[in-house]
Write a protein that holds these residues in place. Structure first.
Motif, short mmCIF file in Angstrom:
data_model
loop_
_atom_site.label_atom_id
_atom_site.label_comp_id
_atom_site.label_asym_id
_atom_site.label_seq_id
_atom_site.Cartn_x
_atom_site.Cartn_y
_atom_site.Cartn_z
N ILE A 181 -11.90 -4.58 -8.11
CA ILE A 181 -12.43 -5.94 -8.15
C ILE A 181 -11.87 -6.68 -6.95
O ILE A 181 -10.67 -6.58 -6.64
N TRP A 213 -12.76 -17.47 -7.84
CA TRP A 213 -13.19 -16.48 -6.87
C TRP A 213 -14.60 -15.98 -7.17
O TRP A 213 -14.97 -15.82 -8.34
N LYS A 214 -15.36 -15.73 -6.14
CA LYS A 214 -16.62 -15.01 -6.30
C LYS A 214 -16.28 -13.57 -6.63
O LYS A 214 -15.54 -12.91 -5.89
N VAL A 215 -16.80 -13.06 -7.73
CA VAL A 215 -16.44 -11.72 -8.20
C VAL A 215 -17.29 -10.68 -7.50
O VAL A 215 -18.53 -10.72 -7.54
N GLU A 216 -16.63 -9.73 -6.84
CA GLU A 216 -17.30 -8.59 -6.22
C GLU A 216 -16.58 -7.33 -6.66
O GLU A 216 -15.35 -7.32 -6.81
N CYS A 217 -17.34 -6.26 -6.86
CA CYS A 217 -16.74 -5.02 -7.37
C CYS A 217 -17.29 -3.83 -6.61
O CYS A 217 -18.39 -3.86 -6.06
N PRO A 255 -5.35 -12.22 -9.26
CA PRO A 255 -6.24 -13.35 -8.93
C PRO A 255 -5.59 -14.72 -9.15
O PRO A 255 -5.90 -15.68 -8.43
N GLY A 300 -12.86 -9.53 -14.79
CA GLY A 300 -13.94 -10.18 -14.06
C GLY A 300 -14.04 -11.66 -14.43
O GLY A 300 -14.16 -12.52 -13.55
N GLY A 340 -11.74 -10.23 -4.47
CA GLY A 340 -11.94 -11.66 -4.26
C GLY A 340 -11.76 -11.96 -2.79
O GLY A 340 -10.69 -11.69 -2.23
N SER A 368 -11.03 -13.52 -12.88
CA SER A 368 -11.19 -13.79 -11.45
C SER A 368 -12.15 -14.95 -11.22
O SER A 368 -11.91 -15.82 -10.37
N SER A 369 -13.22 -14.99 -11.99
CA SER A 369 -14.18 -16.08 -11.87
C SER A 369 -13.54 -17.41 -12.26
O SER A 369 -13.74 -18.43 -11.59
N LEU A 426 -20.34 -6.79 -12.11
CA LEU A 426 -19.14 -5.95 -12.23
C LEU A 426 -19.40 -4.49 -11.88
O LEU A 426 -18.46 -3.74 -11.63
#
Length: 522
Positions: free
Chosen positions: A484, A467-471, A387, A459, A486, A462-463, A439
């Motif tokens: 994870i 970045w918007k955190v998506e998992c 990230p 997580g 981004g 990354s934030s 998460l």
């Protein structure tokens, strides 16, 4: 809170019935045969909810089934006159609902799909407004063979029998679950027969689902958060068929089945992720893919969206993920510290995109540039850098599947600050709880293990990098299947400052050493 009893089945064979069997006037006089029963540890009100889980997820009970697709779901409560064709009547019961589903095989070349009715019946002897019988009826033509994954029955009925509704003597006062069937042949049924074992597995699963509904069971993890299950599974079957020859050509000492199909699954997910992330209205529609309809000359994904700068597989290892994506028309490359045995066995078009290259975050990298999508597939010590570098080079996004926990310049340890203190929410705050939900760690979100703690740290990292955190819990044959992702920048300025601060802190600490390329081909 109620204590769950150990599941204990009771065979209902050879006349040892708990209650009089079901009777239907529309099934040409063929009798129902009770097979097995157990005590119901949940009320009738939850019977339908438990059965719906069984109906929606037949793959949980059979490795030969991929999934079920719902074709129709009809409310028949106020149906006038006779029942729809093929739906059996039951003495003392009324039909209130019928779901038609299609069972899809995991191996389409061996088994055929099968349509099946799931019919819900309300008892006339009860004041309850909930169904007490749910019957499964395969939709086959006369003399047509059932697929192997379906038991040799024309009907299979699940019954919930309340203690007040027993029709035989000497029955203990408890609610029971019963499975009854109408066999297609006259073969003897005993506790060692395949039909009995199938019913046993179904009953045990129903018991578990009912208890889960009673105790508000929380799933350990959730799949298919970013990509719909059906879309992923349909494409995966196509990709698996297209790349199955890689198993026989495997050059490494590791398990070929695991590694080939794991990377086929990751490639499938990436293709769909990119399609939905970078698509426009003209190419974003979902399509139904089938193995028989896709060949080397006609590939629907050739028109799908993809990262503007291609992809880079960071720490690509044996290179199989890079090879699969390249062979399907995607632009990209992979790099690692050493050339692997497999590399020389790929086509030249793949070999030209696999590079021996070290990683040094303090120096420009020849393969990392603006617009690329970074892939970190078990990248180990490179994982936390994914990230950070994605932010610094203005990447179009990244996907990271962490394995061994690493900080920026040493192994990750719970409770240690490391090279740079990543901002985190207060553990007692609602923001922290909401972040854990993002998460997708399920019960592991409490950070009881080093690996779960590491994923929470990633997580927050990354934030912090903007970045918007998506998992997503990937559908791959690996215990390390948490990814994870981004793909949307939400705090670019703060992310740039944090990423640069991390670089400065690691440099100042002086522990990080860029590894040099290795010449061993292993």
């Amino acid at each position: 809170m109620a204590t769950r009893l150990r599941f204990q089945e009771k065979p209902c064979l050879n006349g040892h019935h708990l209650i009089h069997p079901l009777v239907s006037h529309s099934l040409e006089g063929r009798p129902f045969c009770p097979i097995i029963s157990c005590i119901a540890q949940f009320p009738l009100e939850l019977f339908e909810a438990a059965m719906m889980t069984l109906i929606n997820h037949p793959e949980y009970n059979s490795s030969l089934i991929l999934r079920s697709d719902i074709i129709s779901d009809d409310d028949l409560t106020h149906l006038p006159g006779s029942l729809p064709v093929g739906i059996p009547d039951l003495r003392g019961h009324s039909v209130i609902r019928n779901i038609r589903r299609r069972l899809l095989p995991r191996r389409p070349g061996r088994d055929n799909p099968l349509d099946q009715d799931c019919t819900f019946y309300l008892s006339h002897d009860s004041e309850a407004s909930h169904p007490s019988v749910i019957m499964l009826t395969p939709r086959i033509l006369k003399n047509e063979q059932l697929p192997y994954y379906h038991p040799a029955v024309s009907q299979l009925a699940f019954r919930y029998v309340s203690s007040s509704g027993y029709g035989l003597d000497d029955v203990p006062p408890a609610n029971h679950l019963i499975i009854e069937v109408i066999p297609l042949d006259d073969k003897a049924i005993d506790t060692s027969s395949r039909l009995y074992r199938t019913c046993l597995a179904l009953l045990e699963t129903l018991d578990r689902y009912g208890w889960g509904a009673l105790t508000n069971y929380r799933k350990r993890v959730h799949h298919d958060v970013l990509i719909p299950r059906n879309e992923y599974q349909d494409l995966y079957l196509v990709m698996k068929e297209r790349h199955k020859s890689l198993v026989g050509k495997w050059q490494e000492s590791t398990d070929p089945l695991k590694h080939v199909y794991e990377d086929v699954g990751i490639a499938t997910f990436l293709m769909l992720l990119w399609k939905h992330t970078y698509s426009n209205s003209s190419n974003s529609d979902s399509e139904s893919l089938h193995v028989a309809n896709v060949d080397s000359e006609s590939r629907p994904w050739d028109d799908w969206a993809r990262p503007p700068g291609g992809f880079v597989d960071v720490g690509c290892g044996n290179g199989i993920l890079t090879h699969i994506l390249l062979s399907e028309g995607y632009t990209g490359k992979g790099f690692d510290l050493r050339r692997r045995t497999s590399w020389s066995h790929y086509p030249e078009t793949t070999q030209n995109h696999l590079h021996v290259q070290p990683f040094n975050p303090f120096e420009p990298h020849p393969h990392l540039h603006s617009g690329v999508f970074l892939i970190g597939n078990h990248a180990d010590e490179l994982t936390p850098w994914i990230p950070v570098i994605s932010t610094l080079i203005s990447a179009s996004g990244y996907l990271s599947i962490p394995c061994c926990p690493w900080d920026f310049d040493t192994r990750f340890e719970r409770g240690s600050v490391g090279a740079y203190p990543i901002p985190q929410y207060d553990l007692k705050s609602t923001e922290h709880e909401d972040f854990l939900e993002t998460l997708g760690l399920g019960n592991e979100g409490q950070g009881a293990t080093s690996y779960s703690k590491y994923r929470i740290w990633l997580g927050h990292l990354s934030s912090a990098c903007g970045w918007k955190v998506e998992c997503e819990m990937l559908r791959i044959p690996s215990t390390r299947n948490w990814a994870i992702i981004g793909r949307e920048k939400i705090n670019q300025d703060d992310g740039q400052r944090t990423s640069n601060s991390i670089l400065s802190a690691v440099l100042e600490r002086g522990i990080f050493k860029s590894r040099v390329p290795e010449g061993k081909s292993h």
